[in-house]
Enzyme design. Structure first.
Site, short mmCIF file in Angstrom:
data_model
loop_
_atom_site.label_atom_id
_atom_site.label_comp_id
_atom_site.label_asym_id
_atom_site.label_seq_id
_atom_site.Cartn_x
_atom_site.Cartn_y
_atom_site.Cartn_z
N ASP A 171 0.85 -1.19 0.00
CA ASP A 171 0.00 0.00 0.00
C ASP A 171 0.88 1.23 0.00
OD1 ASP A 171 -2.58 1.45 0.43
OD2 ASP A 171 -1.56 2.05 2.27
N GLU A 253 -1.14 -1.29 -6.56
CA GLU A 253 -2.12 -0.67 -7.43
C GLU A 253 -1.47 -0.18 -8.72
OE1 GLU A 253 -3.19 3.52 -6.45
OE2 GLU A 253 -2.43 2.91 -4.51
N ASP A 338 -2.73 1.45 7.22
CA ASP A 338 -1.97 1.12 6.01
C ASP A 338 -1.78 -0.39 5.88
OD1 ASP A 338 -1.74 3.80 5.41
OD2 ASP A 338 0.18 4.02 6.45
#
Ligand SMILES: [Zn+2]
Length: 378
Positions: A171, A253, A338
């Site tokens: 993340d 991501e 997180d």
């Protein structure tokens, strides 16, 4: 896999003048070659050579091989676009090949210049030494900010790909640049301190607006960029090494649109930092280092990863009472925010491994209570 390695040259004042002179002649010759080709509507190396080679040798004083390179520079330009006749900047890059450039040991390079061969030392750290044997073919000589650099293409073998049975979720955030699902945190504290200090100094210089202040601003931007790249290199290196050691993949991501997506829990001051932060660069670094190591990188959809419970799948804005905390309003699971997000990315990455990217759902498949409108920003 091809990568570019940059070597900073350390020419004497005399050699510098000779290199600049060579650069200018070379680019004049390339412009001349382009014009000759364009006027006769020929765009290939052989055709332009027939038209312009002799005159280039005579007019610009280039060696045979350098004349060929100058024509090649024009040809390369035509390969992209034949509708305009290019004019090259006086101090644009020279592309050297092995006939006009050779490395002498680990610390110096021999380059052709108008006045003959120049032996020029370069800055060479451990990184460069290790990879020097892998330099292939051509190298571009560029002049930037008063310094000469050689951009060399190196060919590195890709690692034999791991067949992962698990992934690490990573993340990315502002307070913590990266948090992975094993619980390791890569802090952005130093980067932020650095940026804040520079932002203050930048404002002072911007107010002044003098020539000196402008130069100073440019310098500072360069320093910030280098600092950021260094941090990104360190983080990506550690992440990839860890995944390789564990024999797992990396799920993170897709970073191509990162600037458009900022968490609303974060204040304006942070947003500016976020926009400037090189997350996209971090993504690129992870990608190429992972490729070299044979570690697969799985791009996952990050939507709602920070407000979804990684234990029960319950998604609600209220699960995230503040920036640092995750507390599930459904099952009571509580952890660092997180870390929870990283775990969600891991779960999604695993979904990709099992089902392939198309079929896998976004997040755990559990009923989502629509207590509020889902913000597209998250
Ligand atoms: Zn829960």
């Amino acid at each position: 896999m091809k990568l570019t390695m940059q070597l900073q040259l350390l020419p004497t004042a005399d050699h510098k003048a000779q290199l600049l002179e060579t650069m200018e002649r070379f680019n004049e010759a390339a412009t001349f070659a382009a014009k000759a080709g364009f006027e006769h509507k020929v765009y290939g190396q052989v055709a332009i050579h027939g038209l312009a080679y002799r005159e280039i040798r005579e007019r610009f004083g280039l060696s045979a091989q350098m004349a060929v390179r100058a024509i090649a520079k024009a040809v390369e330009c035509f390969q992209r676009d034949k509708t305009v006749c290019p004019t090259f900047k006086p101090r644009g890059a020279i592309c050297y090949d092995q006939r006009v450039l050779s490395f002498k040991g680990l610390t110096a390079v021999s380059l052709w210049a108008m006045t003959g061969r120049l032996l020029i030392p370069f800055v060479c750290g451990g990184y460069q030494k290790e990879r020097q044997g892998r330099i292939k073919g051509q190298a571009d000589l560029v002049y930037r900010g008063g310094k000469f650099y050689l951009l060399c293409t190196i060919e590195l073998p890709e690692g034999s790909p791991i067949e992962p049975t698990d992934v690490i979720g990573v993340d990315l955030g502002i307070v913590n640049v990266a948090t992975d699902s094993t619980g390791e945190v890569f802090s952005g504290a130093e980067v932020q301190r650095n940026r804040r200090r520079r932002a203050t100094a930048r404002k002072q210089h911007q107010r002044k607006g003098s020539k000196r202040a402008k130069r100073k601003l440019k310098q500072m931007a360069g320093r910030q960029r280098r600092f950021q790249a260094k941090t990104n290199h360190e983080i990506s290196k550690k992440l990839v090494a860890k995944a390789k050691a564990l024999g797992v993949g990396i799920a993170m991501e897709d970073l191509s649109g990162i600037r458009d997506r900022v968490e609303p829990t974060v204040g304006r001051r942070f947003r500016r930092q976020f926009g400037n932060w090189g997350f996209a660069q971090l993504g690129l670094f992870v990608e190429y280092k992972a490729k070299l190591a044979g570690v697969p990188v799985i791009q996952v959809d990050p939507r709602n990863s920070s407000r979804t419970c990684s234990k029960c799948g319950h998604c609600e804005k209220g699960n995230r009472p503040d920036q640092a905390t995750f507390r599930c309003r459904h099952c009571g699971y509580s952890t660092n925010a997180d870390l929870n997000a990283a775990e969600n990315l891991r779960i999604r990455g695993l979904g990709h491994l099992v089902n392939g990217p198309e079929k896998s759902p976004v997040g755990p498949v559990l009923p989502v209570r629509r207590t509020e409108r889902q913000s597209p920003l998250l």
